[in-house]
Scaffold this motif. Structure first.
Motif, PDB file in Angstrom:
ATOM      1  N   ALA A 429       1.116  -1.492   0.003  1.00  0.00           N
ATOM      2  CA  ALA A 429       0.163  -0.429  -0.179  1.00  0.00           C
ATOM      3  C   ALA A 429       0.914   0.970  -0.505  1.00  0.00           C
ATOM      4  CB  ALA A 429      -1.104   0.353   0.993  1.00  0.00           C
ATOM      5  N   ASP A 430      -0.036   2.376  -0.631  1.00  0.00           N
ATOM      6  CA  ASP A 430       1.373   3.237  -0.760  1.00  0.00           C
ATOM      7  C   ASP A 430       0.790   4.178  -2.072  1.00  0.00           C
ATOM      8  OD1 ASP A 430       1.643   2.346  -4.425  1.00  0.00           O
ATOM      9  OD2 ASP A 430       3.594   2.013  -3.829  1.00  0.00           O
ATOM     10  N   GLY A 431       1.919   5.211  -2.861  1.00  0.00           N
ATOM     11  CA  GLY A 431       1.111   6.831  -3.164  1.00  0.00           C
ATOM     12  C   GLY A 431       0.197   5.920  -4.526  1.00  0.00           C
ATOM     13  N   SER A 432       2.119   5.506  -4.705  1.00  0.00           N
ATOM     14  CA  SER A 432       1.762   5.380  -6.461  1.00  0.00           C
ATOM     15  C   SER A 432       2.335   4.268  -7.181  1.00  0.00           C
ATOM     16  CB  SER A 432       1.603   6.182  -7.464  1.00  0.00           C
ATOM     17  OG  SER A 432       2.877   6.765  -7.456  1.00  0.00           O
ATOM     18  N   CYS A 519      -6.914  10.976 -16.875  1.00  0.00           N
ATOM     19  CA  CYS A 519      -7.164  10.505 -15.510  1.00  0.00           C
ATOM     20  C   CYS A 519      -7.238   9.334 -15.548  1.00  0.00           C
ATOM     21  CB  CYS A 519      -9.122  10.794 -15.557  1.00  0.00           C
ATOM     22  SG  CYS A 519      -9.410  12.917 -15.745  1.00  0.00           S
ATOM     23  N   PRO A 520      -5.509   8.622 -15.720  1.00  0.00           N
ATOM     24  CA  PRO A 520      -5.312   7.028 -15.133  1.00  0.00           C
ATOM     25  C   PRO A 520      -6.862   7.076 -14.173  1.00  0.00           C
ATOM     26  CG  PRO A 520      -4.291   8.943 -14.546  1.00  0.00           C
ATOM     27  CD  PRO A 520      -4.670  10.054 -14.969  1.00  0.00           C
ATOM     28  N   ALA A 521      -6.272   5.556 -14.129  1.00  0.00           N
ATOM     29  CA  ALA A 521      -7.205   4.771 -13.062  1.00  0.00           C
ATOM     30  C   ALA A 521      -6.294   4.322 -11.771  1.00  0.00           C
ATOM     31  CB  ALA A 521      -8.124   3.584 -13.756  1.00  0.00           C
ATOM     32  N   THR A 522      -6.514   4.571 -10.403  1.00  0.00           N
ATOM     33  CA  THR A 522      -5.670   4.319  -9.419  1.00  0.00           C
ATOM     34  C   THR A 522      -6.590   3.417  -8.670  1.00  0.00           C
ATOM     35  OG1 THR A 522      -4.216   5.531  -8.027  1.00  0.00           O
ATOM     36  CG2 THR A 522      -6.169   6.778  -8.494  1.00  0.00           C
ATOM     37  N   SER A 523      -5.343   2.890  -7.879  1.00  0.00           N
ATOM     38  CA  SER A 523      -6.469   1.940  -6.630  1.00  0.00           C
ATOM     39  C   SER A 523      -5.262   1.898  -5.839  1.00  0.00           C
ATOM     40  CB  SER A 523      -5.962   0.501  -7.120  1.00  0.00           C
ATOM     41  OG  SER A 523      -5.022  -0.255  -7.377  1.00  0.00           O
ATOM     42  N   SER A 524      -4.558   3.350  -5.604  1.00  0.00           N
ATOM     43  CA  SER A 524      -4.076   3.714  -4.496  1.00  0.00           C
ATOM     44  C   SER A 524      -4.447   3.849  -3.281  1.00  0.00           C
ATOM     45  CB  SER A 524      -2.828   5.266  -4.997  1.00  0.00           C
ATOM     46  OG  SER A 524      -2.323   6.074  -3.806  1.00  0.00           O
ATOM     47  N   LEU A 525      -4.376   3.738  -2.155  1.00  0.00           N
ATOM     48  CA  LEU A 525      -4.296   4.145  -0.725  1.00  0.00           C
ATOM     49  C   LEU A 525      -4.144   5.420  -0.346  1.00  0.00           C
ATOM     50  CD1 LEU A 525      -6.063   2.870   1.474  1.00  0.00           C
ATOM     51  CD2 LEU A 525      -4.141   1.866   2.053  1.00  0.00           C
TER      52      LEU A 525
END
Length: 688
Positions: A429-432, A519-525
């Protein structure tokens, strides 16, 4: 005569980190009868500079920056005497033959001291409120009186560092205890020979200037580690206000986003406009090395930045590797890693590879490690992100390449630390981090070994409006989550965020989201933390990476009551973790004027519970009992401690980074571990 080392025999000699002055040298330093009384470069075989002064191997004085200082007869006698603790101490010197300090200042700005003692002059200027550049072991610090708000603000303005906390230095543990709560474990870290900066919870009534750590309930404190520091503090005690303890800001000597200055000419050019004076010396620093940063949690100690005091101490691999490897690390908080046989050498902290100066430091560091450890890599490892400068560097080398996914490397860094070679449940889990599907990952539950991984759960993808701009402006992520939860109706919500939001700017972002433009997709916590921080009104824009999430954690720690988690949903069929139920409940809490500290605490508890629930789901599918946690989110003390507590109650075996940072500073070790395992099992995908 002194017998010089045989070159080939010394190729495998390990080089010690720079460590604090030992007790014997400290006694001599303050003994008026000793010939090294107050000599700021006193050292012996048990202490002093090592890594930062070595130019080449073998480790002889001629191959260090001490080569230009010819030992006097007394020092030569010590050096040759096997019964003396300075026997073959390569940096051995005294005031007759060794390095000297010098002090220079701007006469038009500060009152000059009548003394010719350079360190006393520096102490006098600090007492006046000056900002000084101080040359240390691995580079320059910028220092001022931490109780003087005017001096602190001048330093902030000149350094162009708006909000990030400053590190502090105090003379003794007892002084640190006047400002912070310090456990026995934290006291041990503070006083260790490594002398890191230790993050400590400050007392609410602590008298440090507000500008030292704005918005933080913690202070980063270290104790002196060079004789020069000790002499400086003694002089300061005599010249500062006797009613107050001496506590100095001791922050990296650089402008924001630049590497620390370590060469004198460069320091004068870059730090001259920031400082009022400079306490320097004529012992050259060959390799820059920042201070290390650590923290104690209920789950054990964590290294947040691994550098001085730790580097270049090797980490042991569980098996010997036949192919020397270079791993190039990440873009932010970069380190690199070189390995041969059973040893991995993770570099000192390089920094963010976002300017030419840091990139040059990265390249120079790799060349230096290859030389002093006699490693010629035959394979180079890189992150999958095509725009990382570390990836570009790897691609420029005429070597076989192995690309490693960012979050797999995070989990592998934990595994290799603990000697785990069998599959584990990995929470990354991180930013990117660049995902194989082209999305920006950052909230991942994996099943991984050192060769391969499978993604089992992840946060539901959200758009990142404006790409990198959304990282700098967390309000964009808050808007994206509200838009996903409520559609266009969210603008009618009666919460402070929507009432203060710039509608015109949002309409542009809404169109971008609808048209999927930039607007790239992200799952970033990490981006979810940003969104909640913005929703709570903490931070709409950030000055440094992770600022919004850090301030959210600081706020949550102030909540006096025990909260309970928000709702969320695990979608087992798609492997998604849906947090929109949490977003809607947070909005309800804001509408009902619930204290934002309580909301922040509930959010942190929710993250811990959803990650633990996902681990349980994976255990039911796989039977795995071991969980490895890594990534920048696990610098968050609240999440780490609560998640580890829950997982232990559910009979998981939990592993965290302890020898390298959980953030991207540990990524190079994970990259190397994966490449080594793949080569060992002949599963590596090599390309040129």
């Amino acid at each position: 005569m002194i017998v010089e080392s045989q070159h080939q025999a010394e190729r495998h000699t390990l080089i010690s980190p720079d460590c604090t002055i030992c007790k014997d040298c400290l006694l001599e330093l303050f003994d008026p009868q000793d010939r090294r009384y107050h000599y700021p470069f006193i050292n012996c075989t048990n202490c002093g500079p090592r890594f930062t002064i070595i130019q080449d191997i073998p480790y002889d004085r001629a191959n260090t920056t001490m080569a230009s200082f010819q030992m006097c007869p007394d020092c030569q006698q010590e050096y040759r005497d096997p019964s003396n603790r300075r026997f073959h101490a390569q940096p051995d010197a005294c005031a007759r033959c060794g390095p000297q300090v010098s002090f220079s200042t701007h006469p038009a700005i500060l009152r000059q001291s009548s003394t010719t003692d350079s360190i006393e002059q520096a102490a006098a200027q600090l007492a006046q409120g000056a900002v000084l550049a101080l040359k240390g072991l691995g580079g320059y610090h910028l220092a001022c009186n931490a109780l003087d708000e005017g001096a602190v603000q001048r330093l902030r303005q000149r350094k162009q560092r708006e909000a990030k906390p400053f590190a502090l230095m105090v003379a003794t543990l007892e002084v640190a205890q006047q400002f912070c709560q310090i456990s026995a474990e934290e006291a041990t870290l503070l006083q260790s020979h490594r002398r890191p900066i230790v993050l400590l919870r400050q007392y609410p009534e602590a008298q440090v200037a507000p500008g030292v750590a704005p918005g933080h309930q913690t202070l980063g404190i270290m104790l002196p580690y060079t004789p020069l520091h000790y002499v400086l503090f003694e002089k300061c005690r005599r010249l500062f206000d006797a009613r107050q303890p001496v506590i100095l800001v001791m922050t990296s000597g650089n402008r924001s986003d630049e590497p620390i200055a370590y060469q004198d000419e460069d320091a004068r050019e870059r730090l001259g406009p920031i400082s009022d004076g400079m306490l320097a010396h004529n012992r050259e620093i060959f390799i820059r090395c920042d201070d290390s940063i650590v923290r104690q949690t209920t789950a054990g100690p964590q290294i947040l930045r691994r550098s001085r005091g730790y580097v270049p101490e090797p980490l042991n691999l569980p098996w010997s590797i036949s192919t020397p490897i270079l791993a190039c690390g990440a873009q932010l908080k970069n380190t690199f890693c070189l390995a041969k046989e059973r040893q991995a050498f993770v570099s000192h902290h390089i920094g963010d590879l976002e300017n030419l100066e840091t990139l040059l430091a990265f390249k120079a560091g790799i060349a230096h490690f290859q030389r002093i450890f006699d490693i010629t890599p035959q394979v180079v490892v890189h992150d999958l992100h095509p725009d990382y400068l570390s990836t570009h560097y790897a691609l420029e080398l005429d070597l076989p390449l192995i690309g490693v996914q960012h979050h797999h490397a995070h989990i592998a860094s934990v595994m290799i630390e603990h000697g785990l070679t069998e599959p584990v449940i990995g929470v990354a889990a991180d930013g990117s981090g660049y995902g194989p599907d082209g999305a920006i990952w950052g909230g991942e539950i994996l099943v991984a070994d050192l060769c391969t991984f499978q993604r089992r759960f992840h946060l539901t993808y959200m758009p990142l409006p404006g790409g990198e701009q959304a990282i700098r402006q967390p309000w964009r992520m808050a808007g994206a989550y509200l838009y996903a939860a409520y559609g266009t109706d969210f603008e009618r919500l009666t919460i402070p965020f929507t009432q203060q939001m710039k509608r015109t700017a949002w309409k542009t972002l809404e169109q971008m989201i609808e048209r999927k433009l930039n607007c790239p997709a992200t799952s970033s916590l990490g981006r979810l933390c940003d969104a909640v921080a913005a929703l709570l009104g903490l931070r709409s824009e950030v000055q440094y990476e992770g600022q919004a999430a850090i301030e959210l954690e600081q706020l949550a720690a102030t909540n006096p009551t025990i909260a309970h988690p928000y709702p969320f949903e695990l979608l087992a069929q798609t492997g998604e973790i849906d947090v929109l139920p949490m977003i809607r409940t947070i909005v309800d809490d804001l509408s009902h004027k619930m204290p934002v500290a309580q909301i922040a605490q509930r959010f942190h508890l929710t993250i811990a519970h959803l990650l633990a629930n996902a681990c349980n789901e994976v255990r039911e599918q796989s039977g795995l009992q071991k969980v490895a946690l890594s990534g920048g989110i696990f610098q968050n003390r609240l999440i780490v401690e609560e998640l580890v507590r829950i997982l232990h109650t559910q009979s998981f075996a939990v592993y965290l980074n302890q020898k390298v940072p959980a953030n991207d500073g540990g990524l190079s070790l994970g990259q190397l571990a994966i490449a080594a395992a793949q080569l060992r099992g002949e599963k590596a995908v090599l390309h040129t």
